[in-house]
Design a protein around this motif. Structure first.
Motif, PDB file in Angstrom:
ATOM      1  N   THR A  44       0.838  -1.204   0.000  1.00 28.40           N
ATOM      2  CA  THR A  44       0.000   0.000   0.000  1.00 28.40           C
ATOM      3  C   THR A  44       0.869   1.250   0.000  1.00 28.40           C
ATOM      4  O   THR A  44       0.592   2.214  -0.725  1.00 28.40           O
ATOM      5  N   ASP A  48       0.946   4.407  -2.474  1.00 32.10           N
ATOM      6  CA  ASP A  48       0.844   5.781  -1.952  1.00 32.10           C
ATOM      7  C   ASP A  48       1.988   6.654  -2.474  1.00 32.10           C
ATOM      8  O   ASP A  48       1.801   7.844  -2.748  1.00 32.10           O
ATOM      9  N   ASP A 172      -5.849  -2.457  -6.716  1.00 29.51           N
ATOM     10  CA  ASP A 172      -5.685  -3.127  -5.429  1.00 29.51           C
ATOM     11  C   ASP A 172      -6.700  -4.259  -5.274  1.00 29.51           C
ATOM     12  O   ASP A 172      -7.904  -4.011  -5.239  1.00 29.51           O
TER      13      ASP A 172
END
Ligand code: ADP
Length: 246
Positions: A44, A48, A172
């Motif tokens: 993640t 980001d 995702d």
């Protein structure tokens, strides 16, 4: 295939904890890539960083043939440069039709003032139908998005990303919560998209990764542990140890 995205020596710490540790790797265009790794591996945080939500403490993130640094760009600038992200949960406008959702997502090539005109134009309508056909929702354009199945909502959201004309799609866990038939459709869709775009799929489900049949990057403790075909990486002793928790 040319390099579209290149991370070199990227590190990020949160309160002294190194979530991303000297991470280096490249994504080509077009390419389909799966990123796997145990919880907390940094998947993640990687997304980001690429989307500008988290700024690294060290390293470089280089984009495109002009080798521009993404670290100098705002989140919205990065999105406009062609990086689209799809979060795990679909976020479509439930009380709007599929057509309206796609119309809202369409980027007007001539600037914001013509946006409404473009969406209502024959060209805009044709683009909506093209995208709907691409994601398998052509027969569903008049339906309310809220009436779609979970899988169909995910495809609509992928369609909304496509409307922004991305070069790189970060997706995702696309198969989470899908029926077997929806997973198959999603596999085909991602493979098809990856003929033109760079598609990076973060995924836990190994069976789904196997079906994608693409290069896999294994992250662990914020670094690349192994890279190659799934068959290749699952034979790697360090990968086995990490997954079995040894
Ligand atoms: P993954 O997506 O692979 O599960 P993450 O990128 O979410 O991993 O997290 C990597 C590590 O960084 C984890 O140990 C997580 O707890 C930590 N982390 C991520 N974001 C933050 C944050 N905002 N503050 C503190 N720690 C964080």
């Amino acid at each position: 295939m040319s390099t579209l995205l290149e991370l070199s020596g990227v590190s990020v710490s949160f309160d002294g904890f190194r979530a991303i540790n000297n991470l280096s790797f490249q994504i080509g265009e077009p390419e389909l890539r799966a990123i796997i790794g145990p919880n907390g591996a940094g998947k993640t945080t990687f997304m980001d960083i690429v989307t500008g939500k988290t700024r690294p403490d060290e390293g470089t993130v280089i984009w495109g043939e002009k080798s521009v640094s993404l670290l100098r760009m705002s989140e919205s600038h990065i999105a406009r440069a062609g990086i689209g992200r799809k979060f795990q949960k679909p976020t479509v406008f439930e009380s709007q039709t599929v057509r309206e959702n796609l119309a809202m997502a369409l980027k007007n090539p001539r600037g914001p003032f013509d946006v409404l005109l473009y969406r209502k134009s024959a060209q805009g309508a044709a683009r909506i139908e093209e995208i709907a056909a691409e994601v398998g929702l052509l027969d569903h354009l008049p339906r309310m998005a809220g009436e779609l199945s979970h899988g169909q909502k995910q495809w609509l959201e992928i369609g909304m990303l496509l409307a922004q004309e991305p070069r790189l799609l970060l997706v995702d866990e696309p198969a989470a919560g899908m029926t077997p038939a929806e997973r198959e459709h999603t596999t085909d869709l991602l493979k098809r998209l990856a003929r033109k775009h760079a598609v990076v799929v973060v995924e836990h489900d190994m069976e789904f990764v196997r079906r994608l049949d693409c290069k896999v990057t294994v992250l662990h403790e914020g670094s690349v542990l192994a890279e190659g075909s799934l068959d290749h990486v699952v034979k790697n002793k360090e990968v086995i140890d990490v997954y079995l928790g040894r």
